[in-house]
Design a protein around this motif. Structure first.
Motif, mmCIF file in Angstrom:
data_model
loop_
_atom_site.group_PDB
_atom_site.id
_atom_site.type_symbol
_atom_site.label_atom_id
_atom_site.label_comp_id
_atom_site.label_asym_id
_atom_site.label_seq_id
_atom_site.Cartn_x
_atom_site.Cartn_y
_atom_site.Cartn_z
ATOM 1 N N ALA A 1 -10.614 10.842 -16.222
ATOM 2 C CA ALA A 1 -9.684 11.868 -16.713
ATOM 3 C C ALA A 1 -9.767 11.990 -18.234
ATOM 4 O O ALA A 1 -9.730 13.101 -18.780
ATOM 5 C CB ALA A 1 -8.259 11.533 -16.278
ATOM 6 N N ARG A 2 -9.872 10.844 -18.925
ATOM 7 C CA ARG A 2 -10.015 10.894 -20.397
ATOM 8 C C ARG A 2 -11.294 11.629 -20.787
ATOM 9 O O ARG A 2 -11.314 12.424 -21.734
ATOM 10 C CB ARG A 2 -10.005 9.482 -20.969
ATOM 11 N N ARG B 1 -10.772 15.312 -20.172
ATOM 12 C CA ARG B 1 -9.915 15.897 -21.216
ATOM 13 C C ARG B 1 -10.699 16.104 -22.504
ATOM 14 O O ARG B 1 -10.506 17.101 -23.210
ATOM 15 C CB ARG B 1 -8.703 15.003 -21.454
ATOM 16 N N ALA C 1 -12.645 19.100 -22.019
ATOM 17 C CA ALA C 1 -11.784 20.280 -21.990
ATOM 18 C C ALA C 1 -11.311 20.679 -23.387
ATOM 19 O O ALA C 1 -11.038 21.861 -23.640
ATOM 20 C CB ALA C 1 -10.570 20.025 -21.088
ATOM 21 N N THR C 2 -11.216 19.708 -24.282
ATOM 22 C CA THR C 2 -10.775 20.016 -25.649
ATOM 23 C C THR C 2 -11.910 20.501 -26.541
ATOM 24 O O THR C 2 -11.676 20.787 -27.708
ATOM 25 C CB THR C 2 -10.122 18.780 -26.282
#
Length: 525
Positions: free
Chosen positions: A236-237, A240, A243-244
Motif C-alpha cells: 500500500a505504501r 501510494r 499515486a502521488t
C-alpha cells in the motif's frame, strides 16, 4: 510515434517463491489439529483408565473391604455368642452363633463373586483360603466342641483347655483377617493412585489443549501480521508513492505468494501505464505541434480565401469588363470570329469567378460554420426558397413540403445552403415538364431522414457515388452549367452535422436525394 518496448512478465512463474497464504494456514492448522488429536486421544485414554480405576475402587475393592469387615464382625459375633452359650447354656447365644456363621458365609460368597474383578485376584484368594481355614479350625477345635459339650455338661463346657485353644485359633483368624485387610488397603491405595493419576493426565491433556489453542491463536495472529498485514501495508505504501507521482517507484513484496503475484501484476500494470503515458505524452506533443501547424495552415488558408475572394477575383472582373468594353468599342471592326473569342474570354472569366466562389463555400464548411444548435428546418427551407425565388419563377417550378418539418441540431446558414443546392439542382436538371419538387422528413431512431424528390431527368444509379465527389460532372458544361461542387458541398454539410446523404435508387422518373440530421435532445447527437 514509436511503439513501447515489450514489458517483462508481470509475476514470477507458478511454483516458485514463498508459500501462499493458504499453505501457511494449512500447515498451522495441520499442526494444531495434530496436537488437538493427540490431546483428545490422551484425554479419552485417561478417561477410560480413570473410569476403570474408579469402577475397580468403588465397585470391587471397597465392597470387598466392606465384606471383609463383615466377616470380621461375624467371627467376633460367633466367638462371643459361643462363649456366652458355653457359660450360660442359653439357646439365644447359640442362635446368635448360627447367625454369625451364616453372615460369615454370605460375606465370603460375595467376596468370592468379586474376586475375578480384583486387580490381583490370586493374592486375595490365597488370603481368603487362609482365613477360611483358620475360621474352620477355630470352629472345629473350639466352637463346635462347646456346642457339643453344653447339652452334656451344661455350664461347665467352657474350661481352661478350650480357652487356650480359643485364644490360639482365634489369633490365627485375627492374623488372617489382618493380612487380608492389609492387602485390601494396599489395593485401595493402588486404585486411588490410579484414579488420581488418571485425573492428573486429564488435567494435563486439557492444559495442553488449551495451550495449543492459545498457541494456534498466537500463530495465526503472527501469520496474519507477518504474512498478510505487513506485506499489504508495504504494498500500500508503494502504491501510494506511485499515486502521488513517483511513477518510477518499483512495486513488489516477497511474501506471500499471492501478494507477490499481485504486486507483480500491479507493477507490470504500472510499467505499462507509464509506458503508455509516455507514449501518449509524446503523441500529445506531436498533436500539439500538428495543431499548431494546422492553426498556421488555417491562417494561411484564411489569408488565401481572402485573397481568392478579393484580389484574385479583381483581375477576373477586369478581364471580363475590358473584354466587353473591347467588344463594344471596336464592334464594327471585329469579325464574327473575334467576337466569338471575346465571348469565350468573358465566359471563362465568369466561370472562374463562379468556381472560386464555390470553392470558398466548400472550404468554409466546418471551419466558419459556427456552433450547432436546434434549428427549425422550416426556417432554413424558407430562407433557401427566398434566395431561389427568381430561378423558381423563371422555371415555373412548384415546391411542396410536409406539413410539419422537424426541428434538428444544426447551423441555419449551412442547412439553408443545403436546401438551396438540392432545390437548385432539381430546377437545373429539369425535364420538359415544369419542375415539381417535394421536401419531406420522417423519424429514424435518433435521426431525422429528409428527402428531396423531383420530376427531372434523374441520375443513373451507377453514378450514385460519383456525383458527390468534387468537380465530378455527368453532363457537358454547355448543356448544364455549373462547377461540379454543389453535391460535394451538400455531402460535406451533412457529414459536418453528423449525418449522411445518398441518392435513392428507387424506380420512376426524377431523382430523390435522402439525408439524415440529428434529432434535438438525442444523447448521441
Amino acid at each position: 510515434m514509436n511503439r513501447p518496448e515489450p514489458l517483462p512478465p508481470l509475476a514470477p512463474p507458478a511454483g516458485m517463491g514463498p508459500l501462499p497464504v493458504g499453505r501457511w494456514f494449512l500447515l498451522a492448522g495441520t499442526a494444531v489439529a495434530l496436537v488437538f488429536a493427540v490431546g483428545v486421544t490422551a484425554i479419552l485414554i485417561a478417561l477410560t483408565q480413570t473410569q476403570g480405576a474408579r469402577k475397580t475402587l468403588v465397585d470391587v475393592i471397597d465392597p470387598t473391604a466392606l465384606h471383609t469387615l463383615e466377616i470380621s464382625t461375624a467371627l467376633q459375633a460367633q466367638e462371643g455368642a459361643i462363649r456366652g452359650y458355653g457359660l450360660t447354656t442359653e439357646q439365644q447365644y447359640f442362635q446368635d452363633y448360627r447367625q454369625g456363621v451364616a453372615d460369615e458365609q454370605a460375606a465370603t460368597g460375595q467376596i468370592a463373586a468379586l474376586l475375578p474383578r480384583l486387580p490381583d485376584p490370586s493374592a486375595l484368594r490365597s488370603r481368603m483360603d487362609r482365613l477360611t481355614i483358620a475360621a474352620a479350625a477355630w470352629r472345629r477345635d473350639y466352637a463346635e466342641k462347646i456346642a457339643a459339650a453344653v447339652p452334656k455338661v451344661g455350664a461347665n463346657a467352657v474350661n481352661r483347655d478350650l480357652g487356650k485353644v480359643n485364644v490360639e485359633r482365634f489369633n490365627d483368624v485375627r492374623a488372617a483377617l489382618a493380612d487380608q485387610q492389609d492387602l485390601l488397603n494396599r489395593l485401595h491405595d493402588l486404585g486411588r493412585d490410579r484414579l488420581q493419576k488418571g485425573w492428573r493426565t486429564i488435567y494435563v491433556a486439557v492444559a495442553v489443549l488449551v495451550g495449543s489453542l492459545a498457541l494456534a491463536v498466537i500463530g495465526c495472529t503472527l501469520i496474519v501480521r507477518y504474512v498478510v498485514i505487513l506485506p499489504v501495508a508495504r504494498l500500500a505504501r508503494q502504491v501510494r508513492a506511485v499515486a502521488t507521482g513517483d511513477f518510477d517507484r518499483e512495486l513488489g513484496v516477497e511474501r506471500p505468494a499471492e501478494l507477490r503475484e499481485l504486486s507483480g501484476h500491479v507493477d507490470g500494470m504500472r510499467r505499462r501505464i507509464v509506458s503508455e503515458w509516455r507514449a501518449a505524452e509524446e503523441a500529445r506533443q506531436q498533436f500539439a505541434e500538428q495543431a499548431k501547424e494546422l492553426k498556421r495552415s488555417n491562417g494561411e488558408l484564411e489569408q488565401f480565401a481572402y485573397v481568392a475572394s478579393h484580389d484574385l477575383q479583381e483581375p477576373l472582373r477586369k478581364v471580363a469588363s475590358f473584354s466587353q468594353m473591347l467588344e463594344q468599342r471596336y464592334a464594327d471592326q471585329l469579325d464574327d470570329r473575334a467576337r466569338q473569342y471575346i465571348a469565350f474570354a468573358v465566359d471563362g472569366a465568369k466561370r472562374m469567378q463562379l468556381l472560386i466562389n464555390d470553392l470558398l463555400d466548400f472550404s468554409r464548411v466546418g471551419r466558419v460554420g459556427g456552433e450547432l444548435t436546434p434549428v427549425a428546418s422550416e426556417d432554413a427551407l424558407d430562407r433557401a426558397l427566398r434566395n431561389l425565388d427568381a430561378l423558381l419563377t423563371d422555371a415555373g417550378a412548384t415546391v411542396t413540403r410536409d406539413d410539419d418539418l422537424p426541428e434538428v441540431v444544426g447551423n441555419t446558414l449551412l442547412l439553408s445552403q443545403l436546401f438551396q443546392n438540392l432545390v437548385g439542382n432539381a430546377v437545373k436538371f429539369r425535364g420538359s415538364e415544369p419542375p415539381l419538387i417535394h421536401i419531406g422528413a420522417e423519424r429514424d431512431g435518433g435521426m431525422w431522414e429528409f428527402h428531396c424528390s423531383d420530376n427531372g431527368i434523374g441520375v443513373d444509379p451507377k453514378y450514385a457515388d460519383r456525383i458527390f465527389l468534387i468537380f465530378q460532372r455527368l453532363h457537358p458544361r454547355d448543356v448544364y452549367p455549373g462547377s461540379g461542387i454543389g453535391l460535394a458541398l451538400c455531402r460535406k454539410i451533412v457529414e459536418y452535422h453528423g449525418g449522411r446523404i445518398w441518392l435513392d435508387g428507387g424506380e420512376g422518373a426524377g431523382a430523390t436525394f435522402r439525408w439524415t440530421l440529428p434529432v434535438v435532445g438525442d444523447p448521441d447527437a
